[in-house]
Design an enzyme around this catalytic site. Structure first.
Site, mmCIF file in Angstrom:
data_model
loop_
_atom_site.group_PDB
_atom_site.id
_atom_site.type_symbol
_atom_site.label_atom_id
_atom_site.label_comp_id
_atom_site.label_asym_id
_atom_site.label_seq_id
_atom_site.Cartn_x
_atom_site.Cartn_y
_atom_site.Cartn_z
ATOM 1 N N PHE A 247 0.850 -1.380 0.136
ATOM 2 C CA PHE A 247 -0.074 0.021 0.102
ATOM 3 C C PHE A 247 0.800 1.345 -0.127
ATOM 4 C CE2 PHE A 247 -3.253 -3.099 0.609
ATOM 5 C CZ PHE A 247 -4.188 -2.473 0.056
ATOM 6 N N LEU A 248 2.245 1.057 -0.400
ATOM 7 C CA LEU A 248 2.740 2.469 -0.613
ATOM 8 C C LEU A 248 3.078 2.716 -2.292
ATOM 9 C CD1 LEU A 248 5.491 2.009 2.219
ATOM 10 C CD2 LEU A 248 3.536 3.865 2.080
ATOM 11 N N CYS A 258 -15.123 -0.119 -1.024
ATOM 12 C CA CYS A 258 -14.850 -0.046 0.361
ATOM 13 C C CYS A 258 -14.249 1.130 1.056
ATOM 14 C CB CYS A 258 -14.089 -1.474 0.753
ATOM 15 S SG CYS A 258 -15.136 -2.911 0.315
HETATM 16 P P1 NAD Z 1 -22.597 -6.407 -3.287
HETATM 17 O O1 NAD Z 1 -23.355 -5.063 -3.773
HETATM 18 O O2 NAD Z 1 -21.683 -6.809 -4.535
HETATM 19 O O3 NAD Z 1 -23.552 -7.607 -2.742
HETATM 20 C C1 NAD Z 1 -24.700 -7.379 -2.275
HETATM 21 C C2 NAD Z 1 -25.730 -8.359 -2.520
HETATM 22 O O4 NAD Z 1 -26.928 -8.338 -1.610
HETATM 23 C C3 NAD Z 1 -26.443 -8.014 -4.031
HETATM 24 O O5 NAD Z 1 -26.335 -9.022 -4.714
HETATM 25 C C4 NAD Z 1 -27.927 -7.628 -3.522
HETATM 26 O O6 NAD Z 1 -28.888 -7.979 -4.484
HETATM 27 C C5 NAD Z 1 -28.064 -8.475 -2.187
HETATM 28 N N1 NAD Z 1 -29.152 -8.037 -1.427
HETATM 29 C C6 NAD Z 1 -29.422 -6.943 -0.920
HETATM 30 N N2 NAD Z 1 -30.613 -6.885 0.050
HETATM 31 C C7 NAD Z 1 -30.805 -8.100 0.066
HETATM 32 C C8 NAD Z 1 -31.985 -8.967 0.629
HETATM 33 N N3 NAD Z 1 -32.730 -8.284 1.431
HETATM 34 N N4 NAD Z 1 -31.940 -10.038 0.508
HETATM 35 C C9 NAD Z 1 -31.315 -10.849 -0.322
HETATM 36 N N5 NAD Z 1 -30.071 -10.272 -0.961
HETATM 37 C C10 NAD Z 1 -30.093 -9.088 -0.961
HETATM 38 O O7 NAD Z 1 -21.925 -5.848 -1.948
HETATM 39 P P2 NAD Z 1 -20.251 -6.621 -1.761
HETATM 40 O O8 NAD Z 1 -19.158 -5.764 -2.297
HETATM 41 O O9 NAD Z 1 -20.235 -7.878 -1.824
HETATM 42 O O10 NAD Z 1 -20.034 -6.133 -0.239
HETATM 43 C C11 NAD Z 1 -21.184 -6.559 0.852
HETATM 44 C C12 NAD Z 1 -20.550 -6.241 2.206
HETATM 45 O O11 NAD Z 1 -19.147 -6.616 2.477
HETATM 46 C C13 NAD Z 1 -20.608 -4.597 2.217
HETATM 47 O O12 NAD Z 1 -20.789 -4.125 3.672
HETATM 48 C C14 NAD Z 1 -18.692 -4.096 2.025
HETATM 49 O O13 NAD Z 1 -18.454 -3.279 2.651
HETATM 50 C C15 NAD Z 1 -18.519 -5.574 2.693
HETATM 51 N N6 NAD Z 1 -17.011 -5.949 2.047
HETATM 52 C C16 NAD Z 1 -16.808 -5.757 0.703
HETATM 53 C C17 NAD Z 1 -15.316 -6.171 0.340
HETATM 54 C C18 NAD Z 1 -15.277 -6.197 -1.284
HETATM 55 O O14 NAD Z 1 -14.125 -6.469 -1.636
HETATM 56 N N7 NAD Z 1 -16.312 -6.181 -2.234
HETATM 57 C C19 NAD Z 1 -14.622 -6.683 0.906
HETATM 58 C C20 NAD Z 1 -14.746 -6.886 2.401
HETATM 59 C C21 NAD Z 1 -15.978 -6.445 2.944
#
Ligand code: NAD
Length: 427
Positions: A247-248, A258
């Site tokens: 991360f540098l 995120c």
């Molecule tokens: P995303 O938007 O790709 O996926 C979320 C999914 O949830 C979607 O497919 C949506 O249709 C579904 N959804 C929403 N409401 C719903 C419900 N009531 N019932 C069933 N399904 C439902 O999101 P993501 O990138 O996977 O991130 C999810 C969480 O994980 C967030 O809080 C994010 O900050 C965290 N996170 C993400 C990453 C990353 O790299 N993307 C890494 C670590 C943590």
């Protein structure tokens, strides 16, 4: 174990397929029917290395997908909540999707279950989910634990299977035991702590990494003025094990789904607790300015943006993903278009997603088509495909041979030898 994963996005799909590969019976749930249909056909709706193979293997054995949350909850011993927690209007994490899921769980709960908050949720969310379920679930016994996810898009499967640590926040010995058992095959350090600390670990980790990026970008900007090379500086710093190499890397600023939202949410969490997080506000400010700076650099090279043609390589917020959420590439491209430049863009995986948010942008079939008659080539995402282009040919196709490499991914000397005017960041 029998597991339900609610929300089959980047985190939920990786979590579900990996847990199935570890031998658990997993049901992935999503409210988007088209997503569930394509998953049941064995088609992965996102680009993530290794995921198609895991999905196909799982579907043949112990992995299923449905839109029916009720049934999935009833059959599961462990329920993962992996829905989005996007930025709300004031910068706080929007918990409405999580609360919807908690209510769905409450309506279906039929015996002891562990409910796992895997989405990134503000401090206090374990208690909040507990409260929502308790209000509607009658007397059923359950535990809610915090288990934040640290995987990175692009290497998500590898990260899930080989985590640096697994954090579990709970005060229930029973739930802690079940979570330890679940993760035992990964053979990784398991850190069990209280829920609030687990929730804070996720925000503090992302904010710290974002701070490193803004720090090196600030150093890069000084390097440009004093004739130092930020790549050399970062390398020299990284040898110090207290600092490390990761991360540098200076660039156009951090993005993705995120870092920006989690930093903003942490600023709001701090505000709510009476602390003014000046440091993190500075990190965000440097980041915004960095994207503006990339636009200014283009303008300087071209003597103004109006009427110029810019080839943009890269739309995803980083290589090996199709995710364009909060991508610095799109931010810079929007600024260029607002300034009057014509932009022709190419990305190996992210063009479909980019089209949804920036339909007015011109998309090309390949990297070479983008540079035809361009006044400047702007590299915004460091895909390997870009590093391996035939730059002699690139030069022949361009109107003028100017490259702004915002990822410092090319070798300046060899590019300049081909007659290019080359500029990186902080070099
Ligand atoms: P995303 O938007 O790709 O996926 C979320 C999914 O949830 C979607 O497919 C949506 O249709 C579904 N959804 C929403 N409401 C719903 C419900 N009531 N019932 C069933 N399904 C439902 O999101 P993501 O990138 O996977 O991130 C999810 C969480 O994980 C967030 O809080 C994010 O900050 C965290 N996170 C993400 C990453 C990353 O790299 N993307 C890494 C670590 C943590």
């Amino acid at each position: 174990m029998k597991i339900a994963v609610i929300g089959t996005g980047y985190v939920g799909l990786v979590t579900g397929t990996c847990l199935a590969d570890m031998g658990n019976t997993v049901t992935g749930v999503d409210k988007e029917k088209s997503k569930i249909d394509s998953l049941n056909r064995g088609e992965v709706p996102i680009y993530e290395v290794g995921l198609p193979e895991l999905l196909k293997r799982g579907l043949r054995r112990n992995l299923h997908f449905t839109t029916d949350t009720h049934e999935a909850v009833m059959e599961a011993e462990i329920i993962f909540i992996t829905v989005g927690t996007p930025m709300g209007e004031e910068g706080e994490a929007d918990m409405s999707y999580v609360i919807d899921v908690a209510e769905d769980i409450a309506a279906a709960i039929n015996g002891y279950k562990v409910i796992v908050n895997k989405s990134t949720m503000p401090v206090g969310s374990t208690r909040l989910v507990e409260r929502v379920i308790k209000e509607k679930a009658g007397g059923e016994e359950f535990d809610v634990v915090s288990n934040p996810e640290f995987l990175r898009e692009g290497t998500a499967v590898r990260d899930f299977m080989n985590p640096d640590r697994i954090v579990v926040g709970t005060e229930s010995q029973k739930a802690a035991g079940i979570m330890s058992e679940l993760y035992r095959p990964l053979n990784s350090p398991l850190f069990i702590t209280d829920p609030a600390s687990a929730e804070m670990i996720k925000y503090a980790s992302n904010a710290f990494l974002a701070t490193k990026v803004s720090f090196i970008n600030a150093i890069a900007n000084i390097c440009e003025e004093v004739d130092a090379d930020v790549k050399e500086v970062a390398l020299g710093m990284g040898y110090d094990h207290r600092i490390g190499f990761e991360f540098l890397r200076s660039g156009p600023g951090f993005g993705g789904s995120c870092f920006p939202k989690d930093c903003q949410a942490l600023i709001e969490i701090a505000k709510g607790s009476g602390y003014h997080f000046y440091l993190l506000e500075g990190v965000m400010q440097v980041n915004t300015e960095q994207m503006e700076l990339m636009t200014e650099k283009v303008g300087k090279h071209l003597g103004g943006l109006e009427g110029s043609t810019v080839a943009a390589w890269g739309l995803a917020f980083k290589p090996n993903t199709d995710d364009v959420r909060d991508s610095p590439a799109l931010d810079v491209i929007k600024r260029l278009m607002q300034g009057g430049a014509k932009v022709k863009a190419y990305d190996p995986q992210a063009m479909d997603n980019a089209r949804q948010v920036l339909p007015e942008l011109e998309y090309t079939e390949n990297a070479l088509e983008a540079v035809e008659d361009a006044d400047l080539l702007l590299i915004l995402t460091d895909w390997d495909e870009f590093k391996m282009q035939n730059f002699r040919r690139v030069g022949e196709l361009m109107k003028s041979k100017v490259i702004l490499d915002t990822r410092n991914c090319l070798e300046p000397l060899s590019i300049r030898r081909l007659g290019f005017n080359y500029e990186g960041v902080g070099r």
